[in-house]
Each structure stands twice: as C-alpha cells, then as structure tokens.
Design an enzyme around this catalytic site. Structure first.
Site, PDB file in Angstrom:
ATOM      1  N   LYS A   1     -10.244  12.963   7.857  1.00 55.58           N
ATOM      2  CA  LYS A   1      -9.768  12.621   9.198  1.00 55.58           C
ATOM      3  C   LYS A   1      -9.738  13.877  10.073  1.00 55.58           C
ATOM      4  O   LYS A   1      -9.594  14.979   9.561  1.00 55.58           O
ATOM      5  CB  LYS A   1      -8.345  12.063   9.121  1.00 55.58           C
ATOM      6  CG  LYS A   1      -8.216  10.680   8.522  1.00 55.58           C
ATOM      7  CD  LYS A   1      -6.764  10.239   8.513  1.00 55.58           C
ATOM      8  CE  LYS A   1      -6.600   8.845   7.894  1.00 55.58           C
ATOM      9  NZ  LYS A   1      -7.268   7.778   8.648  1.00 55.58           N
TER      10      LYS A   1
ATOM     11  N   ARG B   1      -7.481  -0.466   1.008  1.00 55.41           N
ATOM     12  CA  ARG B   1      -8.030  -1.705   0.448  1.00 55.41           C
ATOM     13  C   ARG B   1      -8.452  -1.514  -1.010  1.00 55.41           C
ATOM     14  O   ARG B   1      -8.417  -2.449  -1.801  1.00 55.41           O
ATOM     15  CB  ARG B   1      -9.193  -2.194   1.331  1.00 55.41           C
ATOM     16  CG  ARG B   1     -10.328  -1.220   1.444  1.00 55.41           C
ATOM     17  CD  ARG B   1     -11.267  -1.539   2.618  1.00 55.41           C
ATOM     18  NE  ARG B   1     -10.726  -1.088   3.905  1.00 55.41           N
ATOM     19  CZ  ARG B   1     -11.357  -1.242   5.062  1.00 55.41           C
ATOM     20  NH1 ARG B   1     -12.538  -1.848   5.126  1.00 55.41           N
ATOM     21  NH2 ARG B   1     -10.805  -0.809   6.180  1.00 55.41           N
TER      22      ARG B   1
ATOM     23  N   LYS C   1       0.859  -1.189   0.000  1.00 51.32           N
ATOM     24  CA  LYS C   1       0.000   0.000   0.000  1.00 51.32           C
ATOM     25  C   LYS C   1       0.893   1.236   0.000  1.00 51.32           C
ATOM     26  O   LYS C   1       1.736   1.396   0.883  1.00 51.32           O
ATOM     27  CB  LYS C   1      -0.901  -0.003   1.236  1.00 51.32           C
ATOM     28  CG  LYS C   1      -1.638   1.332   1.478  1.00 51.32           C
ATOM     29  CD  LYS C   1      -2.583   1.280   2.673  1.00 51.32           C
ATOM     30  CE  LYS C   1      -3.134   2.662   3.026  1.00 51.32           C
ATOM     31  NZ  LYS C   1      -4.029   2.659   4.189  1.00 51.32           N
TER      32      LYS C   1
END
Ligand code: BES
Ligand code: MN
Ligand code: ZN
Length: 498
Positions: free
Chosen positions: A271, A345, A259
């Site tokens: 965030k 992901r 990643k």
C-alpha cells in the site's frame, strides 16, 4: 465515570439535567424550578436558538435560588418513552456537553412515570457508550485535558427496575468497549498471538476458547490463511470461541466469523505510505466478534454461539507470498493470488469453510474491513450487507435500524461471480478491475460457503470514525457488537436467563 440510579431528590451541587420537549415545553418539575429561579430558564430559552429537538442542549449557569451550578436543558423531541435510540442519544449528548463544560457531577431528572425506569436505563447506557476513551498511552495529559465528569446520577422513581434493566445493557457496553480497546491498540501490541491471548480473558465468563497455531492449520489444509501470514515474523492464528448458553447444549450454534488482519501493509502488493497507519484496525471484524462473545456471555444469553477470528499480519518480506502464487484452500479450491493486498478474503475463505464444517451452524455471519470500495459506495453511514438468504438479510436490516448500526443491502449474483474465475486456478482473488470491488470480494467469499444461510458485512467504512456520534466517540466504534447482540436477542434467543 460512575453511573448511579438514585431517588428523585434534587441536587444542590453540580449540574441538574432537565429534558425539554419539542416546542420548548418545560417538564412539570422544570416549570416549578423556573418559577423558583425567577424565570431564569424561560429567559435563557428566549435568548437562545434551542427548540427542544432531540440532541440539542442549552446550559444555564448559576441560575438564581436553585443551588446547582448549572442547569442543562436537553432536547427530547417527541419524548416518546418507547424510543430507545432517543434516550440513548440523550445520555450521550449529556456526557459530551458536561465533559466539554468541565463539570464533575451531574444528576439527570427522569420525570416520566410511565416507563421511566426503562428510559433511565437507556440514558445510562447511552451515557456509558459515549464516555469511552482510549487514553492508556497518554502519560502527560493535564487534568483539564481529561474528561471531567466523574459521577452521573439518574434520578428515577422506580430505582430497582431501572437498575435491573440496565444490567444487560451494561454488559453489552462491556463488549463494545472491549472491541474498541482491541481495535484502538497499535499493531506492535496487538498481533495474532496477542489478540488470541486477549480473547482468552473470555474464559472467565464461561466462553470456551481455543487457539489453532500454524501447525494445526497446516494439518487442516488452510493454505489460503497461511499464505497471508507467511511474510510476517508474527505467526497467524485461528481463534475459536464457543458459548453454550442454550438449555439444549447440542442445539446447532449461530456462528460469527471475523477478519483479523492485525496489520495490513498490502504485502508485496504494498500500500502507499499515506494513511497506512489506519490498517491497524484491519482486525475490526475479529474485534467485533470477540466483543460480541463477551456481551452475549456477560448477559448470559440463552443460545449457543460460535465466534471465529481469522488472525494474520499481512507483511512484505523474503518469505511473503508473491502476486501470481497459487494456494490451496481448506475447501480444496485453488486460489490464484493476483494481489496480495486482497488478503482479507483469503483468510476468511479458510475460516468460513472451517466454521461450517466443524460446527454445522444454523447460520453464519462474517464481519470484515474488506474493501475500500464499500467506502466509495456507502461512505461511513452504512455497512454493506450481502446475503444468500432473504430472511437472514431482513433480520439483520431490522437489527441495524433498532441499534443505529445500519446496513445497506448489496447484490450478489452469477454475473459478478464469474468475474472471479481464474485462468490458472479455480478462482482468483481479484477481478482485475475496480468496478464493483466490494461486490466481487463478496462473491469470492460466497464460493467458500456451502448451503448454510450466510451474510457478509463489509465494515471497512464503519469500524473506525473520524467524527463523534451521540453514542460513539470518534476512533474505534465497536461496530457490529450492538447490531449482532440485538440480532441474536430478537431472533434466536428464547429468553434471557436470570
Ligand atoms: N483492509 C483493506 C480494505 C480497507 C481499505 C479497509 C481502506 C479500510 C480502509 C483490504 O485488505 C484491501 O486492501 N482491499 C483492497 C482490495 C483490492 C486489492 C482488490 C482495496 O480495497 O483496495
Ligand atoms: Mn489489504
Ligand atoms: Zn485488509
């Protein structure tokens, strides 16, 4: 810091480092020097709490009649010659103690005749690993704020063997340092394109490096990876590295996928501000894959390896993807993006699919700073290990124990997997609950893995450290390089090439 192997002649300046076993047992040379100095060492031991346990140190300043400015006693515990981790840790604590003391030169006396060369090499390796420092942006540092140790000499009988043993370890440390550098760099310096450029440096070692741009990825149908990158002014990239070290150039490779989110703001699912700066190291998985390729190529590993980095910057903007967007991945599966902060992901979904289809690897391992949930589960002591293959999981666990980059096995399974079913698409990118957050992330990835043996390492808790360890100064750890180098060496490499 320079590391040298030299013949065992006692120094007259700087620090002399001596090992002391459990029960404060001085070595033969230590005993002689103690006598010569009128028992300066024994008296210092008596006046201290030092027990000779591994990683303890005791400095004795200006001992009478020895010439040196300091004797540093280092605990070696059971002093088992075969315990590589012990000697690596000793090397590390020596460096830390001497830098703390302002010493510039030191000599470490290895007295063990049996396997002394190997011990010497591992002390040197541990010393080098601990000496890492990312200081390129500190322009005003005074000299007494900088590490003082300039030369570390290892005194050992069998010099040539020690030097030869150290060479591959030194190359592994090169890989660890490269990863630490990449992870430490801020996101205004390291973005997908510049990270891929840094990886191109590996071409010098014989690694084949390709970089796929947006156009190529669009042609391949990588809608999941592209969706993550679309909000950023920095275009995403797919980094593809190949090392052909096996005699049989056609042998199926072992594949590593990382990643590489060069900065993770969360995107539109943004965030909180506090701590967001940490998200510069959200490319720690790709950084580890790049460092691993450097280590393997550097020591001429006899194996074929593929390393892939899924590189993107996750930003909010007018072009960013929105919660609720549905993207089509290269696998053909559609993904409902319910939270743009679950982006790792998404990029891995396309990178894993691409990897297995193009390279038909023997096995595939991904590394990712994937979830905060793995930190809740395991803290910073283990990375989470998920695998669809028992043998692969056991091999990785074993390599973790040997290198100290330890793993803890976590579950997969249908009950978790079905939590990722979407009402609107084939799969959704979050379960909608915080429960088992690291597990559901792993089951998402599993949907993009075909029959190949696969393991996923969630390194969110181990890629960066806020505390020093014997061989890992705080900051970017380089986690995964030593682990996977060992994994390759122990299980898939025929022999080291000379
Ligand atoms: N990069 C983060 C995970 C992370 C968090 C790494 C803290 C290191 C420290 C990842 O992209 C992320 O944001 N994950 C979310 C997933 C959630 C939205 C399902 C998380 O862990 O909160
Ligand atoms: Mn995120
Ligand atoms: Zn992330």
């Amino acid at each position: 810091m320079k590391i040298k192997f030299v013949p065992p002649r006692l120094p007259r300046t700087g620090t002399l480092v001596l090992f002391v076993g459990e029960g404060r047992k001085l070595s033969p040379q230590g005993g002689q020097l103690d006598k010569r100095s009128g028992k300066a060492l024994t008296r210092a031991l008596d006046a201290s709490r030092f027990k000779g346990k591994a990683e303890e140190t005791l400095a004795i300043l200006a001992p009478a009649k020895l010439g040196v400015g300091r004797v540093l006693l280092v605990g070696a515990g059971k002093a088992d010659p075969a315990d590589r981790a012990l000697w690596q840790h000793c090397g590390g604590v020596i460096v830390a103690a001497l830098n703390g003391a302002g010493e510039s030169e030191a000599a470490v006396l290895v007295e063990t005749k049996d396997r002394g060369a190997e011990i010497a090499a591992h002390i040197a390796y541990g010393a080098r690993l601990r000496s890492y420092r990312f200081d390129k942006y500190r322009t005003k540092e005074k000299s007494d704020q900088k590490p003082s140790l300039k030369t570390l000499s290892i005194l050992v009988d069998d010099l040539n063997t020690a030097r030869r043993r150290y060479v591959p370890l030194d190359r592994i440390a090169d890989g660890v340092f490269f990863t630490r550098d990449l992870v430490s760099e801020p996101a205004n310096v390291i973005y997908p394109e510049s990270l891929a450029e840094r990886a191109r440096e590996l071409t010098k070692l014989g690694v084949e490096v390709e970089v796929l741009d947006e156009k190529k990825m669009a042609a391949l149908g990588m809608g999941a990876l592209l969706g993550v990158g679309q909000g950023s002014a920095r275009q995403p990239r797919l980094l593809v590295m190949q090392w052909h070290g096996a005699d049989d150039k056609k042998q199926a490779p072992v594949a590593f996928v990382g990643k590489g989110i060069t900065f993770d703001t969360g995107g539109i699912s943004i965030k909180p501000a506090a701590g967001m700066e940490d998200m510069k190291w959200d490319m720690g998985g790709a950084g580890a894959v790049i460092g691993l390729m450097l280590a393997l190529a550097g020591r001429n590993a006899k194996i074929n390896v593929v390393g892939i980095g899924a590189l993107a910057e996750n930003m909010p903007s007018g072009t960013a993807q929105r919660p609720g967007d549905i993207v089509k991945s290269m696998s053909g599966q559609t993904i409902e993006v319910l939270n743009t902060d679950a982006e790792g992901r998404l990029v891995l979904a396309d990178a894993l699919w691409y990897c297995q289809n193009r390279f038909k690897p023997r096995l595939m391992i991904d590394l990712a700073t994937l979830t905060g949930a793995i930190i809740i589960a395991l803290g910073h002591e283990h990375a989470g290990l998920y695998s669809n293959d028992e043998k692969l999981a056991e091999q990785l666990m074993a390599s973790g124990k040997v290198t100290g980059e330890t793993l803890w096995r976590m579950p997969l399974g249908e009950a978790y997997n079905k939590l990722m079913d979407s009402d609107a698409a084939d799969v959704k990118n979050i379960s909608g609950s915080r429960d088992a957050g690291s597990v559901t992330a792993a089951t998402f990835l599993e949907r993009f893995v075909n029959k190949v043996p696969w393991a996923h390492l969630d390194i969110a808790g181990t890629a960066w450290a806020t505390k020093d360890k014997p061989n890992v100064p705080k900051g970017a750890t380089g986690f995964g390089v030593r682990l996977l180098n060992r994994f390759v060496r122990d299980n898939y490499e025929t022999a080291e090439r000379k």
